[in-house]
Design a protein around this motif. Structure first.
Motif, PDB file in Angstrom:
ATOM      1  N   ALA A 218      53.160  55.408  37.076  1.00 34.10           N
ATOM      2  CA  ALA A 218      52.488  54.257  36.470  1.00 34.10           C
ATOM      3  C   ALA A 218      53.021  52.950  37.040  1.00 34.10           C
ATOM      4  CB  ALA A 218      52.684  54.296  34.950  1.00 34.10           C
ATOM      5  N   LEU A 219      54.333  52.869  37.233  1.00 35.95           N
ATOM      6  CA  LEU A 219      54.913  51.650  37.807  1.00 35.95           C
ATOM      7  C   LEU A 219      54.444  51.437  39.242  1.00 35.95           C
ATOM      8  CD1 LEU A 219      58.581  51.867  36.457  1.00 35.95           C
ATOM      9  CD2 LEU A 219      56.793  50.260  35.757  1.00 35.95           C
ATOM     10  N   ARG A 220      54.322  52.533  39.974  1.00 31.17           N
ATOM     11  CA  ARG A 220      53.824  52.388  41.357  1.00 31.17           C
ATOM     12  C   ARG A 220      52.386  51.890  41.367  1.00 31.17           C
ATOM     13  NH1 ARG A 220      56.172  58.011  44.065  1.00 31.17           N
ATOM     14  NH2 ARG A 220      58.372  57.341  44.173  1.00 31.17           N
ATOM     15  N   ARG A 224      51.038  48.427  42.989  1.00 36.78           N
ATOM     16  CA  ARG A 224      49.931  48.295  43.940  1.00 36.78           C
ATOM     17  C   ARG A 224      48.904  47.281  43.444  1.00 36.78           C
ATOM     18  NH1 ARG A 224      50.723  53.965  44.342  1.00 36.78           N
ATOM     19  NH2 ARG A 224      49.109  54.326  42.787  1.00 36.78           N
ATOM     20  N   GLU A 225      48.584  47.344  42.138  1.00 36.82           N
ATOM     21  CA  GLU A 225      47.636  46.371  41.590  1.00 36.82           C
ATOM     22  C   GLU A 225      48.170  44.951  41.704  1.00 36.82           C
ATOM     23  OE1 GLU A 225      46.840  47.514  37.623  1.00 36.82           O
ATOM     24  OE2 GLU A 225      45.736  49.343  38.145  1.00 36.82           O
ATOM     25  N   LEU A 226      49.459  44.773  41.442  1.00 34.41           N
ATOM     26  CA  LEU A 226      50.051  43.446  41.557  1.00 34.41           C
ATOM     27  C   LEU A 226      50.002  42.940  42.989  1.00 34.41           C
ATOM     28  CD1 LEU A 226      51.566  41.130  40.216  1.00 34.41           C
ATOM     29  CD2 LEU A 226      53.697  42.369  40.616  1.00 34.41           C
ATOM     30  N   GLN A 227      50.273  43.817  43.941  1.00 38.71           N
ATOM     31  CA  GLN A 227      50.184  43.406  45.346  1.00 38.71           C
ATOM     32  C   GLN A 227      48.756  42.995  45.711  1.00 38.71           C
ATOM     33  OE1 GLN A 227      51.762  46.726  47.501  1.00 38.71           O
ATOM     34  NE2 GLN A 227      53.918  46.205  47.069  1.00 38.71           N
ATOM     35  N   ALA A 231      47.546  39.293  46.906  1.00 42.46           N
ATOM     36  CA  ALA A 231      46.757  39.042  48.126  1.00 42.46           C
ATOM     37  C   ALA A 231      45.483  38.260  47.805  1.00 42.46           C
ATOM     38  CB  ALA A 231      46.417  40.372  48.803  1.00 42.46           C
ATOM     39  N   ALA A 232      44.808  38.635  46.699  1.00 41.46           N
ATOM     40  CA  ALA A 232      43.594  37.895  46.318  1.00 41.46           C
ATOM     41  C   ALA A 232      43.921  36.449  45.954  1.00 41.46           C
ATOM     42  CB  ALA A 232      42.926  38.602  45.141  1.00 41.46           C
ATOM     43  N   ARG A 298      46.142  37.874  34.465  1.00 41.56           N
ATOM     44  CA  ARG A 298      45.648  39.011  33.673  1.00 41.56           C
ATOM     45  C   ARG A 298      45.377  40.175  34.634  1.00 41.56           C
ATOM     46  NH1 ARG A 298      41.079  35.414  30.621  1.00 41.56           N
ATOM     47  NH2 ARG A 298      42.480  33.795  29.811  1.00 41.56           N
ATOM     48  N   LEU A 299      46.122  41.194  34.474  1.00 41.03           N
ATOM     49  CA  LEU A 299      46.085  42.316  35.424  1.00 41.03           C
ATOM     50  C   LEU A 299      44.762  43.087  35.377  1.00 41.03           C
ATOM     51  CD1 LEU A 299      49.694  43.737  34.936  1.00 41.03           C
ATOM     52  CD2 LEU A 299      48.828  42.259  36.750  1.00 41.03           C
ATOM     53  N   GLU A 300      44.166  43.202  34.244  1.00 39.77           N
ATOM     54  CA  GLU A 300      42.999  44.059  34.124  1.00 39.77           C
ATOM     55  C   GLU A 300      41.714  43.362  34.588  1.00 39.77           C
ATOM     56  OE1 GLU A 300      44.607  46.448  30.152  1.00 39.77           O
ATOM     57  OE2 GLU A 300      42.756  45.258  30.099  1.00 39.77           O
ATOM     58  N   GLN A 301      41.632  41.955  34.514  1.00 35.43           N
ATOM     59  CA  GLN A 301      40.373  41.283  34.831  1.00 35.43           C
ATOM     60  C   GLN A 301      40.454  40.473  36.118  1.00 35.43           C
ATOM     61  OE1 GLN A 301      39.490  38.861  31.469  1.00 35.43           O
ATOM     62  NE2 GLN A 301      39.350  40.596  30.036  1.00 35.43           N
ATOM     63  N   LEU A 302      41.618  40.514  36.801  1.00 34.32           N
ATOM     64  CA  LEU A 302      41.809  39.616  37.937  1.00 34.32           C
ATOM     65  C   LEU A 302      40.858  39.901  39.089  1.00 34.32           C
ATOM     66  CD1 LEU A 302      43.474  37.380  39.210  1.00 34.32           C
ATOM     67  CD2 LEU A 302      45.000  39.107  40.078  1.00 34.32           C
ATOM     68  N   VAL A 303      40.670  41.159  39.424  1.00 30.78           N
ATOM     69  CA  VAL A 303      39.874  41.482  40.611  1.00 30.78           C
ATOM     70  C   VAL A 303      38.412  41.026  40.443  1.00 30.78           C
ATOM     71  CG1 VAL A 303      39.046  43.369  42.049  1.00 30.78           C
ATOM     72  CG2 VAL A 303      41.384  43.403  41.162  1.00 30.78           C
TER      73      VAL A 303
END
Length: 346
Positions: A218-220, A224-227, A231-232, A298-303
């Protein structure tokens, strides 16, 4: 005046008379003159030889050695003995606190100097068994026949003592074996309990390991999502900087147009209005960029929000480009009109 061995490990046993002229063997085998059942005693442990008018001499024949007054005598070595010497067939126990069988020891005494009454010894059973004392009534010495009869009686009593000692030893061994079996069963139960506890601990460790593995995965994934979000965010920052640079270029061009065309105030007003709208749009872009930056946390809605912001920025850029083209066309039209006025006759 014969010599005798007094067993110190079995105070209830009778003293054993040594042969007045000849060897006396001590050991674990039943063929010895003094039989000791202790497992630490060798088959033939030592031999004590007596000579007339001489002190006894001991010779060690064992593997572990014989101790004279706690001084070790090696195999094949000889030593003269004296009244009061303590002969030990086993070594001293290393840990006296533990429950151990008594040390097999004899004290050498001369009958003329011994404090106790003369006693004829039965075969010494050195296995700590409580052999019934075998007494022999003292018979008067009636010559060679009487001595021979007394010798036969002593040998018979020795044989009986040996047999009795062997029976008691067998009975004691049987009891010890039963106790050993019970102790082994208790130890087996304890070992089984330990195995069950270790299995439970192992299951807990495996479960903990699985939980840690899932947490690591889960941390990995979050990393990856944070990276990807970083980048975005960097891409949006670059786009924002390029928009700022383009806006500055537009402002410079507007100032140049105002300096060159002072007479066209109305056009300048429209240009100012256009500039105001551009500034407002820039403010809106800044506000949107800040909102996009906040949404990036916000990790879930950022993309999804980043993609919408990118599309909006592209549309705005296209619209600004269209407006710029329209402004340029308007400026060219104004320039053409001014040229016509200058060429027209007064």
């Amino acid at each position: 005046m014969p010599w005798q061995l007094v067993p110190l490990h079995a105070p209830g046993e009778l003293a054993f008379e040594l042969a007045p002229d000849g060897p006396t063997s001590l050991g674990r085998r039943p063929t010895n003159d003094v039989v000791c059942r202790d497992l630490a005693v060798s088959g033939q442990h030592c031999v004590i030889s007596c000579r007339v008018a001489e002190a006894p001499e001991i010779e060690d024949c064992s593997t572990n050695g014989t101790y004279i007054n706690d001084v070790k005598l090696g195999k094949g070595q000889r030593q003269r003995l004296s009244h009061g010497d303590v002969v030990s067939l086993t070594k001293q126990h290393e840990d006296p606190a533990l429950l151990q069988p008594p040390r097999v020891q004899f004290r050498l005494e001369h009958r003329a100097e011994a404090a106790s009454e003369p006693r004829l010894g039965a075969a010494a059973a050195c296995d700590d068994g409580d052999l019934p004392p075998t007494s022999l009534e003292k018979t008067p010495d009636t010559g060679a026949a009487g001595g021979f009869a007394q010798h036969l009686l002593v040998q018979e009593q020795r044989s009986k003592a040996k047999i009795t000692g062997e029976l008691l030893l067998s009975q004691r061994k049987l009891v010890e074996e039963r106790r050993a079996v019970e102790a082994a069963a208790a130890e087996l139960r304890r070992l089984r309990q330990q195995v069950d506890e270790e299995r439970g601990q192992r299951r807990e460790v495996e479960e903990g390991r699985d939980r840690l593995a899932s947490e690591v995965e889960a941390l990995r994934a979050e990393r990856r999502e944070l990276q990807e979000l970083q980048a975005a965010h960097e891409e949006l920052q670059r786009r924002h900087e390029s928009a700022d640079a383009e806006l500055q270029a537009r402002l410079t061009r507007c100032l140049q147009l105002e300096a060159l065309q002072e007479e066209l105030r109305a056009e300048v007003g429209r240009a100012a209005e256009t500039h105001r709208r551009a500034s407002q749009q820039h403010s809106e872009l800044l506000t949107r960029a800040r909102q996009a930056q906040e949404r990036a946390e916000r990790l879930e809605q950022l993309v999804a929000e980043a993609e919408r912001d990118a599309e909006r920025a592209g549309e705005e850029e296209a619209r600004l480009r269209r407006e710029l083209e329209e402004e340029r066309a308007a400026r060219r039209a104004l320039g053409d009109a001014e040229g016509l006025r200058e060429r027209a006759p007064p």
